[in-house]
Motif scaffolding. Sequence first.
Motif, PDB file in Angstrom:
ATOM      1  N   ARG A 142      -3.007  37.166 -31.198  1.00 37.79           N
ATOM      2  CA  ARG A 142      -2.192  37.434 -30.013  1.00 37.79           C
ATOM      3  C   ARG A 142      -2.289  36.282 -29.012  1.00 37.79           C
ATOM      4  O   ARG A 142      -1.284  35.859 -28.438  1.00 37.79           O
ATOM      5  CB  ARG A 142      -2.631  38.754 -29.377  1.00 37.79           C
ATOM      6  N   ALA A 143      -3.501  35.766 -28.807  1.00 35.55           N
ATOM      7  CA  ALA A 143      -3.692  34.670 -27.851  1.00 35.55           C
ATOM      8  C   ALA A 143      -2.911  33.428 -28.271  1.00 35.55           C
ATOM      9  O   ALA A 143      -2.285  32.771 -27.439  1.00 35.55           O
ATOM     10  CB  ALA A 143      -5.179  34.345 -27.706  1.00 35.55           C
ATOM     11  N   GLU A 144      -2.938  33.110 -29.567  1.00 38.98           N
ATOM     12  CA  GLU A 144      -2.189  31.948 -30.053  1.00 38.98           C
ATOM     13  C   GLU A 144      -0.689  32.174 -29.882  1.00 38.98           C
ATOM     14  O   GLU A 144       0.035  31.270 -29.455  1.00 38.98           O
ATOM     15  CB  GLU A 144      -2.498  31.696 -31.528  1.00 38.98           C
ATOM     16  N   PHE A 145      -0.222  33.370 -30.235  1.00 34.08           N
ATOM     17  CA  PHE A 145       1.197  33.691 -30.088  1.00 34.08           C
ATOM     18  C   PHE A 145       1.635  33.554 -28.633  1.00 34.08           C
ATOM     19  O   PHE A 145       2.630  32.887 -28.331  1.00 34.08           O
ATOM     20  CB  PHE A 145       1.465  35.108 -30.606  1.00 34.08           C
ATOM     21  N   GLU A 146       0.882  34.148 -27.716  1.00 34.65           N
ATOM     22  CA  GLU A 146       1.244  34.079 -26.300  1.00 34.65           C
ATOM     23  C   GLU A 146       1.221  32.650 -25.789  1.00 34.65           C
ATOM     24  O   GLU A 146       2.112  32.236 -25.040  1.00 34.65           O
ATOM     25  CB  GLU A 146       0.318  34.974 -25.476  1.00 34.65           C
ATOM     26  N   SER A 147       0.240  31.864 -26.196  1.00 32.77           N
ATOM     27  CA  SER A 147       0.151  30.471 -25.771  1.00 32.77           C
ATOM     28  C   SER A 147       1.356  29.669 -26.260  1.00 32.77           C
ATOM     29  O   SER A 147       1.959  28.893 -25.503  1.00 32.77           O
ATOM     30  CB  SER A 147      -1.142  29.851 -26.290  1.00 32.77           C
ATOM     31  N   LEU A 148       1.738  29.865 -27.518  1.00 33.63           N
ATOM     32  CA  LEU A 148       2.894  29.143 -28.061  1.00 33.63           C
ATOM     33  C   LEU A 148       4.197  29.611 -27.426  1.00 33.63           C
ATOM     34  O   LEU A 148       5.095  28.796 -27.181  1.00 33.63           O
ATOM     35  CB  LEU A 148       2.932  29.290 -29.583  1.00 33.63           C
ATOM     36  N   LEU A 149       4.305  30.910 -27.128  1.00 35.55           N
ATOM     37  CA  LEU A 149       5.492  31.396 -26.403  1.00 35.55           C
ATOM     38  C   LEU A 149       5.594  30.724 -25.045  1.00 35.55           C
ATOM     39  O   LEU A 149       6.672  30.274 -24.649  1.00 35.55           O
ATOM     40  CB  LEU A 149       5.410  32.906 -26.183  1.00 35.55           C
ATOM     41  N   HIS A 150       4.488  30.656 -24.330  1.00 29.91           N
ATOM     42  CA  HIS A 150       4.501  30.037 -22.999  1.00 29.91           C
ATOM     43  C   HIS A 150       4.909  28.569 -23.102  1.00 29.91           C
ATOM     44  O   HIS A 150       5.703  28.085 -22.282  1.00 29.91           O
ATOM     45  CB  HIS A 150       3.146  30.184 -22.336  1.00 29.91           C
ATOM     46  N   THR A 151       4.386  27.876 -24.114  1.00 29.47           N
ATOM     47  CA  THR A 151       4.768  26.480 -24.320  1.00 29.47           C
ATOM     48  C   THR A 151       6.266  26.367 -24.579  1.00 29.47           C
ATOM     49  O   THR A 151       6.964  25.549 -23.976  1.00 29.47           O
ATOM     50  CB  THR A 151       3.976  25.861 -25.494  1.00 29.47           C
ATOM     51  N   CYS A 152       6.762  27.209 -25.467  1.00 27.69           N
ATOM     52  CA  CYS A 152       8.188  27.182 -25.814  1.00 27.69           C
ATOM     53  C   CYS A 152       9.056  27.482 -24.585  1.00 27.69           C
ATOM     54  O   CYS A 152      10.018  26.761 -24.310  1.00 27.69           O
ATOM     55  CB  CYS A 152       8.455  28.194 -26.927  1.00 27.69           C
ATOM     56  N   PHE A 153       8.712  28.522 -23.843  1.00 33.08           N
ATOM     57  CA  PHE A 153       9.493  28.889 -22.657  1.00 33.08           C
ATOM     58  C   PHE A 153       9.445  27.779 -21.613  1.00 33.08           C
ATOM     59  O   PHE A 153      10.448  27.489 -20.965  1.00 33.08           O
ATOM     60  CB  PHE A 153       8.982  30.198 -22.059  1.00 33.08           C
ATOM     61  N   SER A 154       8.293  27.161 -21.424  1.00 29.73           N
ATOM     62  CA  SER A 154       8.177  26.136 -20.383  1.00 29.73           C
ATOM     63  C   SER A 154       8.930  24.863 -20.744  1.00 29.73           C
ATOM     64  O   SER A 154       9.317  24.103 -19.864  1.00 29.73           O
ATOM     65  CB  SER A 154       6.708  25.825 -20.094  1.00 29.73           C
ATOM     66  N   ARG A 155       9.169  24.616 -22.026  1.00 33.84           N
ATOM     67  CA  ARG A 155       9.914  23.432 -22.462  1.00 33.84           C
ATOM     68  C   ARG A 155      11.427  23.629 -22.387  1.00 33.84           C
ATOM     69  O   ARG A 155      12.180  22.666 -22.362  1.00 33.84           O
ATOM     70  CB  ARG A 155       9.525  23.070 -23.899  1.00 33.84           C
ATOM     71  N   ALA A 156      11.877  24.868 -22.354  1.00 34.83           N
ATOM     72  CA  ALA A 156      13.316  25.172 -22.375  1.00 34.83           C
ATOM     73  C   ALA A 156      13.993  24.731 -21.083  1.00 34.83           C
ATOM     74  O   ALA A 156      13.453  24.914 -19.994  1.00 34.83           O
ATOM     75  CB  ALA A 156      13.531  26.665 -22.593  1.00 34.83           C
ATOM     76  N   ARG A 157      15.189  24.181 -21.227  1.00 35.79           N
ATOM     77  CA  ARG A 157      15.990  23.787 -20.067  1.00 35.79           C
ATOM     78  C   ARG A 157      17.370  24.440 -20.076  1.00 35.79           C
ATOM     79  O   ARG A 157      17.899  24.775 -19.029  1.00 35.79           O
ATOM     80  CB  ARG A 157      16.171  22.259 -20.029  1.00 35.79           C
ATOM     81  N   LEU A 158      17.970  24.601 -21.266  1.00 38.18           N
ATOM     82  CA  LEU A 158      19.351  25.078 -21.344  1.00 38.18           C
ATOM     83  C   LEU A 158      19.477  26.492 -21.882  1.00 38.18           C
ATOM     84  O   LEU A 158      20.199  27.308 -21.321  1.00 38.18           O
ATOM     85  CB  LEU A 158      20.177  24.130 -22.227  1.00 38.18           C
ATOM     86  N   THR A 159      18.810  26.775 -23.013  1.00 37.32           N
ATOM     87  CA  THR A 159      18.966  28.079 -23.661  1.00 37.32           C
ATOM     88  C   THR A 159      17.646  28.598 -24.205  1.00 37.32           C
ATOM     89  O   THR A 159      16.815  27.825 -24.705  1.00 37.32           O
ATOM     90  CB  THR A 159      19.965  28.006 -24.841  1.00 37.32           C
TER      91      THR A 159
END
Length: 156
Positions: free
Chosen positions: A9-26
């Motif tokens: 769960r910790a790895e999943f949440e960390s990678l989600l946060h990384t993905c969301f923080s990198r997003a600019r358009l969609t």
Amino acid sequence: MEKQPFSSRAEFESLLHTCFSRARLTLDLFDPDFGWWQLGSSQMDALLRQFLHGQGRLRLVAHSNARLERDAPRFLHLLRDYSHLIECRLTIPALRQLTDSFVIADGRDIVRRFHADHLRGEAAFDAPAETQISAERFVAVWNDTNPGLHANIAGL
């Protein structure tokens, strides 16, 4: 590009946060109910507000919105505040057998769980080729959905 496997769960949440923080358009999200996503957490709310403040577009597809309605009041407030940039859809009954889970950011980053009941999956960043199949599936599923969660749910 390197795939990053995860199984907690910790790895999943960390990678989600990384993905969301990198997003600019969609940000395109698919999950049966978003139960593991913590979309109502204060940290996720801050990430999504920053993304939406920059005029990013958020699209979610689920089989059910019950968990978001019950467990994510911050997300419901976010939906109210940015209803012009967020669209939530529900799958038709014929698609309810789909059990994977993923987010695609800007067509280049992806975090996916192989099965929504388990935390095992992989992420890839700066990898448009890795997102292509899931992006095509998202569009196909999106085209067979009905309107879902709206800002007026729960009195908003």
